[in-house]
Write a protein that holds these residues in place. Structure first.
Motif, mmCIF file in Angstrom:
data_model
loop_
_atom_site.group_PDB
_atom_site.id
_atom_site.type_symbol
_atom_site.label_atom_id
_atom_site.label_comp_id
_atom_site.label_asym_id
_atom_site.label_seq_id
_atom_site.Cartn_x
_atom_site.Cartn_y
_atom_site.Cartn_z
ATOM 1 N N UNK A 38 -137.310 -48.222 -2.735
ATOM 2 C CA UNK A 38 -137.865 -47.647 -3.972
ATOM 3 C C UNK A 38 -138.573 -46.342 -3.647
ATOM 4 N N UNK A 39 -138.625 -45.443 -4.626
ATOM 5 C CA UNK A 39 -139.264 -44.161 -4.367
ATOM 6 C C UNK A 39 -140.774 -44.313 -4.227
ATOM 7 N N UNK A 40 -141.334 -43.384 -3.520
ATOM 8 C CA UNK A 40 -142.778 -43.385 -3.344
ATOM 9 C C UNK A 40 -143.449 -43.012 -4.646
ATOM 10 N N UNK B 130 -140.617 -44.746 -12.670
ATOM 11 C CA UNK B 130 -139.751 -44.634 -11.510
ATOM 12 C C UNK B 130 -138.832 -43.446 -11.753
ATOM 13 N N UNK B 131 -138.292 -42.917 -10.660
ATOM 14 C CA UNK B 131 -137.451 -41.731 -10.768
ATOM 15 C C UNK B 131 -136.355 -41.983 -11.791
ATOM 16 N N UNK B 132 -136.163 -41.019 -12.668
ATOM 17 C CA UNK B 132 -135.145 -41.161 -13.696
ATOM 18 C C UNK B 132 -135.714 -41.545 -15.051
ATOM 19 N N UNK C 14 -138.832 -35.029 -20.762
ATOM 20 C CA UNK C 14 -138.795 -34.706 -19.342
ATOM 21 C C UNK C 14 -138.343 -35.923 -18.556
ATOM 22 N N UNK C 15 -137.632 -35.652 -17.450
ATOM 23 C CA UNK C 15 -137.237 -36.742 -16.567
ATOM 24 C C UNK C 15 -138.098 -36.691 -15.318
ATOM 25 N N UNK D 251 -140.059 -54.874 -11.870
ATOM 26 C CA UNK D 251 -139.921 -53.508 -12.362
ATOM 27 C C UNK D 251 -141.303 -52.970 -12.691
ATOM 28 N N UNK D 252 -141.589 -51.770 -12.312
ATOM 29 C CA UNK D 252 -142.924 -51.229 -12.560
ATOM 30 C C UNK D 252 -143.296 -51.309 -14.035
#
Lengths: 240, 848
Positions: free
Chosen positions: A231-233, B504-506, B516-517, B819-820
């Motif tokens: 997972x990304x930081x 999370x990214x994306x 914005x992404x 999942x966050x």
């Protein structure tokens, strides 16, 4: 109160919901990141935190000594918030510490906050402690390569892991143990110690194949799994 | 009726102006050396009135040195006013030097201002506090002739106001001859403002100049076409109507209540913007440059509309605005009038404004507000005692300025109205806290920041202490922020750190008017790119919602109670109330309606108290405590301005026992101490008082820096020294701000014997808005562990109970990846819900 058994390097260990580890076969209690005299360290820098953290931490520790009656204590480093912490112990706390440790073998693993042995206190200091299949150190050592596995098991502190468990009314955050079959990271025990999310790469990177988290509760632990890394930081600062 | 002296009379005449009576009244007061409070609607030439006596005096007797100090709540306002003053000064050729001093003023100019102060200095409360902490303050302010406090109504009653009041008290000592001028928007109760301004804390010392409003404002309500929403506060359904009105007017300000709402409304308007009208966005999280750009475009007449939050409530004069649209309920009558006053800045023409309620309750609230405006009734809060945390900061600042004797400082501080009733014990304890922490266990003697000499004077230890104070000065506690930066582009603004940590990214989110992404976190900024897939989220900010004035809440209750008044309401709202009458009942005038019903595996209890959100918060704590004891297993509660809703694991029965008056007595304090609100209050107090380091926005975190967790300190302090001054300050603030115990007492007394319990099989029409409301409070205590156990059991079901302590875990962990976004939460342990701050953008936005 019910402690949870886990196996590490073939040894049976008990995780106490107060955030400490008991090793029955060796009558050993393991405790991480006491950060004693953190209050006075801040006071010296101009922030007068309530000067009761050492007293609070020691009284919680005393309770655990009564519970487990260990013959030996291993403190996994950062036992004092800074290298002069031991010399700032107020007389009552110093006396309490001597009393608590009488008849107990005390091993001070050195940490980044307290790189020198505490002065005037009973016990031995060491960079790390090896006993049977287990090694006790302040900060977990990442594997040299992804193919080299740890022999035996490693027990460490340093990161102050905490985790958030999703529940039906939202997440609840608690300090936690992080473990796989080879490695165990203890939560911080000190009264003023905050935490670092176990998903942080600094911790998660130590458990590339995932881990089990044990969140501290009043009477018991609550376990959940942590995903394998990759997972990304998100947040990057490891507590010292 | 007096006249203006030359060259002022000629200058006024040259522009075709005649001096207004209140301008002359202030001039007379100034010439007599009297302090005065001017209460006037926006656009009355208030600022010029405030400065006129100083300009006249300086024109007559030019002299070097600081003559007049002007204090504004907004940096931008101070800068703007300075610019506006330059024009007449230059045109009349007056020998007057005008400068500003804010957080943005460069170091070398500050130093020059200390050595050679300008005649007129325009500044903010924070910068004033900083100047007063410096040793040179005595010389700089010695010759001061006047202090002008602008927008005084926005400062008094807040912690910034406390800080300013203390600074004024100090100025009263450094420059006893300086008269004071307060400039205020129309308020219901000018007396507390007079007291606030007064050099003695006594309102009698300040002359009151009141200007009655010109033409009454023209207000109307507009509803969305189609279905009227049940809940939500965003008002997006009305955007087509808002857009139509923007198109028909010259220049419009669209006021909204929160920054998240501003983002969503702005996006919705641009989706509709087929005519490509120049519509801009203005809120407090955007970069300063961006805000200045919008303000300049507005002033230059280049914009057709700006969507704004409270960031445009105060100050800056826009001139040409001919329409104000308020989206969402106004929450208070005075605030509404002030926003309305932004339109048509001429006193003789009516301001035009449209209210756009976002949901059904807000329709009633807007109707109530309109009635109140029609009857010229304003709401307002009574004054509250000054914060002890602010006092702690001030005490240290005064020691940094010069040694003081505690007796003298105590006397001085009590001349500030918020501290008029300060006890000597509290003062001494605050002083003790600043000295060495003030703990019963006196172990910090050698770290003390202050020491006393043989004559009893208090000195600051060294320059290190002074530097630390100046870094932490101010009463605005920022939550940690993260900059949002376009990849390879500029910084767009700042969002709260915890929000970024849930991405999370994306993931995509709406900010600064664009989708914005999120790509990655790089040091102190979140790197983003434009565009993105999926439902965007909207960053929201803690504490950004204004509570409804309790007074307006009472009017809402009145309307609901009086079917005769329903004709004021649109048909959909009338139908809603009728449906409630049929399916349950209308909340009675006296007495208390309580509904219970099951929903989603929990039992809900909804009490229609109409006492305002703050009182309901406290009531919620007390009622859930009793529910816990009765074995109902309360899980949480929610306070809206109108109702209290709780939810529990088991069905609440005998509910009148839950609302008995004696709940106020039992363990109130214990229960409060555990609450998340007190923890939040403590965190702010500890930061302002200097116990915790302030978050400096944008400041790079040093590696390995440990942030202190306020919760842990709170727990330790409460256990070992429950009467410590910081805990007393916390309780005092909670009692004044959040827990209107007396109000609840009256409610419970009124309801005694008249509690009507309606057990329902499902949610009632009136309860729906509460159930979809954000802002839940979490029941601390035993339930938390029970919930953890339940969640753990659920996970075990997924994993088949497999317990793998050795060997590979990957095979079981795949299925239960956390999942966050399942665990979105603000940083406070006690408030673990995502609903409060984050909402997914409504579907309608994507389709519009």
């Amino acid at each position: 109160m019910s402690a949870a058994p886990i196996h590490l390097g073939g040894e049976r260990l008990m995780l106490d919901p107060a955030g400490v580890l008991h090793w029955p076969a060796r009558h050993t209690l393991v405790v991480a990141d006491l950060h004693l005299e953190k209050g006075s360290a801040f006071a010296a820098a101009g922030r007068f935190l309530p000067p009761y953290d050492t007293r609070e931490t020691l009284s919680r520790l005393a309770l655990l000594l009564r519970r487990w009656k260990p013959a030996r204590i291993i403190a996994l480093g950062d036992s004092f918030h800074d290298r002069h912490g031991a010399s700032r112990l107020p007389p009552t706390e110093l006396e309490a510490l001597h009393r608590m440790l009488s008849g107990i073998e005390m091993l001070w693993v050195l940490g980044n906050h307290d790189p020198e042995p505490p002065e005037g206190l009973p016990g031995q200091a060491a960079e790390e402690v090896r006993d049977g299949p287990l090694v006790f150190r302040h900060q977990a050592r990442p594997p040299a390569s992804r193919f080299s596995a740890l022999a035996g098991g490693e027990v460490s502190g340093h990161f102050h892991p905490k985790a958030t468990m999703p529940t039906r009314v939202g997440g609840i955050t608690r300090p936690c143990f992080v473990a796989d079959g080879r490695r165990l990271v203890l939560p911080a025990f000190g009264a003023y110690t905050g935490g670092l999310d176990a998903r942080d790469p600094a911790i998660a990177g130590l458990f590339p194949r995932g881990a089990r988290l044990f969140l501290l509760g009043r009477e018991r632990l609550f376990s959940m799994t942590a995903a394998p890394t990759g997972q990304p930081a998100l947040t990057g600062t490891a507590p010292g | 009726m007096g006249t203006l002296p030359e060259p002022f009379a000629a200058w006024f005449a040259g522009r075709g102006w005649t001096p207004r009576p209140h301008q002359l009244a202030l001039l007379r007061a100034g010439q007599a050396g009297e302090s005065a409070l001017l209460v006037a609607p926006t656009g009355g030439g208030k600022t010029l009135a405030g400065f006129l006596p100083s300009l006249v005096d300086l024109a007559r007797n030019p002299r070097p040195g600081l003559h007049t100090l002007y204090i504004s709540p907004l940096k931008a306002l101070a800068v703007d006013i300075a610019r506006n003053l330059m024009a007449p000064v230059e045109e009349m050729g007056l020998p007057i030097r005008i400068e500003t001093r804010t957080g943005d003023t460069p170091q070398n100019r500050r130093a020059r201002q200390r050595a050679d102060p300008p005649n007129l200095l325009l500044t903010t409360p924070e910068s004033l506090a900083l100047m007063l902490s410096q040793p040179e303050a005595t010389e700089v302010f010695a010759g001061l002739g006047a202090v002008i406090v602008d927008e005084i109504h926005a400062l008094a009653g807040s912690k910034r106001g406390d800080q300013l009041a203390l600074a004024l008290a100090r100025l009263g000592r450094l420059a006893p001859a300086a008269r004071r001028v307060g400039l205020s928007a129309t308020v219901a109760w000018p007396e507390p403002l007079r007291a606030f301004l007064s050099p003695t804390g006594d309102p009698e010392g300040v002359r009151l100049v009141q200007v009655r409003g010109g033409a009454p404002p023209e207000l109307s309500i507009t509803l969305p076409e189609g279905r009227l929403p049940w809940g939500g506060h965003m008002g997006l359904a009305s955007m087509p109507e808002v857009y139509r009105r923007i198109r028909e007017a010259r220049v419009t300000i669209v006021f909204v209540n929160t920054r998240a709402q501003a983002e969503l409304c702005f996006q919705a308007l641009w989706r509709l913007n087929d005519d490509a009208l120049a519509i801009a966005l203005h809120h407090g999280s955007l970069t300063v440059e961006q805000r200045r750009k919008v303000e300049a475009a507005m002033a230059a007449g280049k914009l057709r509309a700006v969507v704004a939050t409270a960031s445009l409530d105060l100050g800056i004069d826009w001139g040409d605005v001919d329409q104000v649209i308020q989206v969402g309920a106004p929450k208070g009558v005075a605030r509404l009038l002030q926003r309305v006053g932004r339109a048509n800045h001429r006193m003789d023409e009516p301001s035009r404004a449209v209210l756009v309620p976002a949901n059904r309750f807000e329709v009633i609230e807007c109707t109530a507000a309109l009635e109140a405006v029609r009857h010229e009734e304003l709401d307002g809060d009574p004054p509250r005692p000054g914060g002890l945390d602010v006092l702690a900061q001030h005490v240290l600042a005064m020691a940094c300025h010069a040694p003081f004797h505690p007796d003298d400082l105590y006397e001085e501080v009590r001349r500030a109205a918020p501290y008029a009733a300060l006890s000597r014990r509290d003062f001494d304890d605050v002083l003790g806290f600043v000295e060495n922490g003030g703990y019963a266990l006196r172990v910090y003697e050698r770290f003390r920041k202050l020491f006393r000499d043989a004559e009893g004077l208090v000195h600051v230890r060294d320059q290190h202490v002074a530097r630390q104070l100046r870094m932490n000065l101010g009463t605005i506690v920022e939550t940690p922020l993260v900059k949002v930066r376009l990849r390879g582009g500029p910084v767009l603004g700042e969002v709260e750190e915890w929000f970024i940590s849930t991405l999370v990214a994306g993931d995509c989110f709406i900010f600064a008017g664009q989708t914005l992404r999120f790509e990655a976190l790089d040091g102190v900024s979140a790197v983003v790119s434009r565009g993105g897939e999926g439902e965007p989220r909207v960053p929201a900010y803690a504490g950004s919602r204004m509570p409804l004035s309790t007074w307006l809440a009472a009017r809402v209750r009145e309307i609901i109670n009086e079917p005769r008044k329903w004709r004021l309401l649109p048909a959909a709202v009338q139908d809603w109330l009728k449906l409630q009458r049929k399916q349950s009942m209308l909340p009675p005038k006296d007495g208390l309606l309580i509904e219970t019903f099951p929903r989603g595996g929990r039992w809900f209890l909804v009490a229609y108290c109409f006492e305002g959100r703050l009182a309901h918060q406290t009531l919620g704590m007390l009622v859930t405590k009793r529910m816990e004891r009765a074995g109902f297993g309360p899980l949480g509660y929610l306070a809206t301005d109108y109702v209290l809703a709780t939810w529990s694991a088991f069905e609440p029965t005998e509910v009148d026992r839950l609302f008995e008056e004696d709940i106020l007595g039992e363990e109130l304090e214990d229960w409060m101490a555990e609450s998340s609100m007190l923890r939040r209050t403590f965190r702010n107090i500890a930061t302002i008082a200097g116990l915790l380091e302030k978050n400096h926005p944008g400041q790079e975190k040093r590696p390995r820096q440990m942030t202190m967790n306020a919760d842990l300190i709170y727990d330790v302090l409460r256990k070992h020294e429950p009467d410590h001054i910081l805990l007393r300050a916390t309780r005092q603030e909670a009692a004044g701000g959040l827990t209107d115990v007396a109000r609840i007492g009256l409610l419970l007394a009124r309801a005694r014997g008249r509690i009507i319990h309606r057990p329902l099989s499902r949610v009632s029409p009136l309860a729906v808005p509460a159930l979809i409301e954000e802002g839940r409070e979490w029941v601390a205590g035993g339930a938390e562990d029970a919930l953890l156990a339940e969640a753990e059991a659920l996970v075990d079901e997924v994993t088949g109970g497999a317990e793998l302590f050795s060997g590979l875990l990957a095979d079981v962990t795949e299925g239960v990846r956390i999942r966050p976004r399942d665990v979105d939460k603000p940083r406070h342990r006690e408030r673990p819900r995502r609903n409060r701050f984050i909402r997914s953008a409504p579907k309608s936005l994507g389709q519009a």
